[in-house]
Design a protein around this motif. Structure first.
Motif, mmCIF file in Angstrom:
data_model
loop_
_atom_site.group_PDB
_atom_site.id
_atom_site.type_symbol
_atom_site.label_atom_id
_atom_site.label_comp_id
_atom_site.label_asym_id
_atom_site.label_seq_id
_atom_site.Cartn_x
_atom_site.Cartn_y
_atom_site.Cartn_z
ATOM 1 N N VAL A 1 1.029 -1.076 -0.763
ATOM 2 C CA VAL A 1 -0.030 -0.090 -0.176
ATOM 3 C C VAL A 1 0.685 1.149 -0.064
ATOM 4 O O VAL A 1 1.748 1.455 0.407
ATOM 5 C CB VAL A 1 -0.970 -0.300 0.971
ATOM 6 C CG1 VAL A 1 -1.630 -1.221 0.811
ATOM 7 C CG2 VAL A 1 -0.205 -0.362 2.296
ATOM 8 N N PRO A 2 0.191 2.169 -0.426
ATOM 9 C CA PRO A 2 1.192 3.455 -0.679
ATOM 10 C C PRO A 2 1.629 3.936 1.047
ATOM 11 O O PRO A 2 0.293 3.954 1.894
ATOM 12 C CB PRO A 2 0.361 4.691 -1.569
ATOM 13 C CG PRO A 2 -0.252 3.214 -2.099
ATOM 14 C CD PRO A 2 -0.601 2.425 -1.696
ATOM 15 N N THR A 3 2.050 4.678 1.045
ATOM 16 C CA THR A 3 2.542 5.468 2.662
ATOM 17 C C THR A 3 2.034 6.483 2.496
ATOM 18 O O THR A 3 1.656 7.283 3.509
ATOM 19 C CB THR A 3 3.954 5.514 2.930
ATOM 20 O OG1 THR A 3 4.679 6.313 2.319
ATOM 21 C CG2 THR A 3 4.466 4.129 3.329
ATOM 22 N N ARG A 4 1.830 7.263 1.306
ATOM 23 C CA ARG A 4 1.092 8.930 0.680
ATOM 24 C C ARG A 4 0.794 9.105 -0.627
ATOM 25 O O ARG A 4 1.009 7.633 -1.022
ATOM 26 C CB ARG A 4 2.136 9.825 0.445
ATOM 27 C CG ARG A 4 3.925 9.296 -0.937
ATOM 28 C CD ARG A 4 4.667 10.131 -0.629
ATOM 29 N NE ARG A 4 5.057 10.171 -2.189
ATOM 30 C CZ ARG A 4 5.394 10.596 -3.185
ATOM 31 N NH1 ARG A 4 4.026 11.298 -2.938
ATOM 32 N NH2 ARG A 4 5.756 10.273 -3.948
ATOM 33 N N SER B 1 3.809 9.168 -11.711
ATOM 34 C CA SER B 1 5.237 9.216 -11.057
ATOM 35 C C SER B 1 5.523 7.685 -10.954
ATOM 36 O O SER B 1 4.758 6.797 -10.740
ATOM 37 C CB SER B 1 4.166 9.887 -10.342
ATOM 38 O OG SER B 1 4.058 10.634 -9.598
ATOM 39 N N VAL B 2 7.085 7.667 -11.073
ATOM 40 C CA VAL B 2 7.583 6.529 -10.749
ATOM 41 C C VAL B 2 7.501 6.603 -9.019
ATOM 42 O O VAL B 2 7.615 7.339 -8.886
ATOM 43 C CB VAL B 2 9.164 6.600 -10.962
ATOM 44 C CG1 VAL B 2 9.897 5.441 -11.145
ATOM 45 C CG2 VAL B 2 8.977 7.151 -12.594
ATOM 46 N N ILE B 3 7.287 4.840 -8.946
ATOM 47 C CA ILE B 3 7.329 4.384 -7.335
ATOM 48 C C ILE B 3 9.373 4.646 -6.767
ATOM 49 O O ILE B 3 9.376 4.075 -7.162
ATOM 50 C CB ILE B 3 6.390 3.323 -6.786
ATOM 51 C CG1 ILE B 3 5.013 3.718 -7.843
ATOM 52 C CG2 ILE B 3 5.916 2.790 -5.686
ATOM 53 C CD1 ILE B 3 3.930 2.499 -7.701
ATOM 54 N N VAL B 4 8.991 4.506 -5.244
ATOM 55 C CA VAL B 4 10.216 4.450 -5.118
ATOM 56 C C VAL B 4 10.325 3.787 -3.428
ATOM 57 O O VAL B 4 8.705 3.545 -2.958
ATOM 58 C CB VAL B 4 10.997 5.685 -4.567
ATOM 59 C CG1 VAL B 4 11.294 6.824 -5.745
ATOM 60 C CG2 VAL B 4 10.308 6.905 -3.684
ATOM 61 N N ASP B 5 10.813 3.120 -2.368
ATOM 62 C CA ASP B 5 10.896 2.053 -2.016
ATOM 63 C C ASP B 5 9.845 3.147 -0.655
ATOM 64 O O ASP B 5 9.746 2.863 -0.072
ATOM 65 C CB ASP B 5 12.611 1.644 -1.395
ATOM 66 C CG ASP B 5 13.905 2.551 -1.379
ATOM 67 O OD1 ASP B 5 13.515 4.152 -1.830
ATOM 68 O OD2 ASP B 5 14.498 2.082 -0.579
ATOM 69 N N THR B 6 10.467 4.969 -0.500
ATOM 70 C CA THR B 6 9.911 5.714 0.500
ATOM 71 C C THR B 6 8.969 5.398 0.310
ATOM 72 O O THR B 6 7.670 5.477 1.494
ATOM 73 C CB THR B 6 10.685 5.848 0.837
ATOM 74 O OG1 THR B 6 10.600 7.306 -0.384
ATOM 75 C CG2 THR B 6 12.007 6.184 1.507
ATOM 76 N N ALA C 1 9.088 -5.402 -3.885
ATOM 77 C CA ALA C 1 10.022 -5.195 -4.991
ATOM 78 C C ALA C 1 9.859 -5.170 -6.234
ATOM 79 O O ALA C 1 10.460 -4.563 -7.302
ATOM 80 C CB ALA C 1 11.369 -5.962 -4.812
ATOM 81 N N ASP C 2 8.331 -5.655 -6.316
ATOM 82 C CA ASP C 2 7.450 -5.843 -7.856
ATOM 83 C C ASP C 2 7.011 -4.486 -7.953
ATOM 84 O O ASP C 2 7.176 -4.063 -9.087
ATOM 85 C CB ASP C 2 6.206 -6.456 -7.655
ATOM 86 C CG ASP C 2 6.934 -8.098 -7.291
ATOM 87 O OD1 ASP C 2 8.031 -8.297 -7.369
ATOM 88 O OD2 ASP C 2 5.902 -9.119 -7.009
#
Length: 138
Positions: free
Chosen positions: A21-24, A30-35, A52-53
């Motif tokens: 799930v997203p944290t924000r 937008s490209v998704i980063v690990d944070t 990782a997926d």
């Protein structure tokens, strides 16, 4: 035999899995980063179970915090943007024709996009190649 019935029911139930799930809030394109993502204890049939997926993928729609990310919500990042000048390649029977065109849609590697040949103003469809060129097939 009746004593084993509750055990069979217990083992037949699926174990709960974690869902990404997203944290924000993540905007589309937008490209998704690990944070940006975390794991939540929820079960979703078409959701991701590994961070990782999801990392490095591009959001196709707006993603909201706490809502599971589904398979259709993300995809590979686009390398061709709308109105970008691109090289159009056509090859057939040893003949290679290259010309300049304009992309009419965004696209990632392997996507089929509409393009316009700038010299003839014809609208064509082609496949985005890893180097950013568009391969037109007949």
């Amino acid at each position: 035999m009746i004593r084993f019935l509750p055990l069979c029911i217990l083992f037949a139930m699926p174990a709960p899995a974690d869902t990404v799930v997203p944290t924000r809030t993540i905007r589309a394109q937008s490209v998704i980063v690990d944070t940006d993502v975390t794991l939540s204890a929820a079960e979703l049939p078409n959701g991701y179970t590994r961070i990782a997926d999801v990392v490095g993928q591009e959001a196709r729609v707006a993603l909201y915090p706490g809502r599971p990310i589904r398979v259709d919500d993300i995809g590979p990042p686009a390398i061709v943007t709308r109105n970008q000048l691109v090289v159009i390649n056509f090859s057939s029977n040893g003949l290679l024709i290259s010309t300049e065109g304009r992309a009419l849609e965004r696209g990632a590697v392997g996507d089929r996009v509409r393009i316009m040949n700038l010299s003839s103003r014809a609208t064509l469809f082609g496949q985005v190649r890893p180097d950013g060129t568009i391969q037109v097939k007949q």
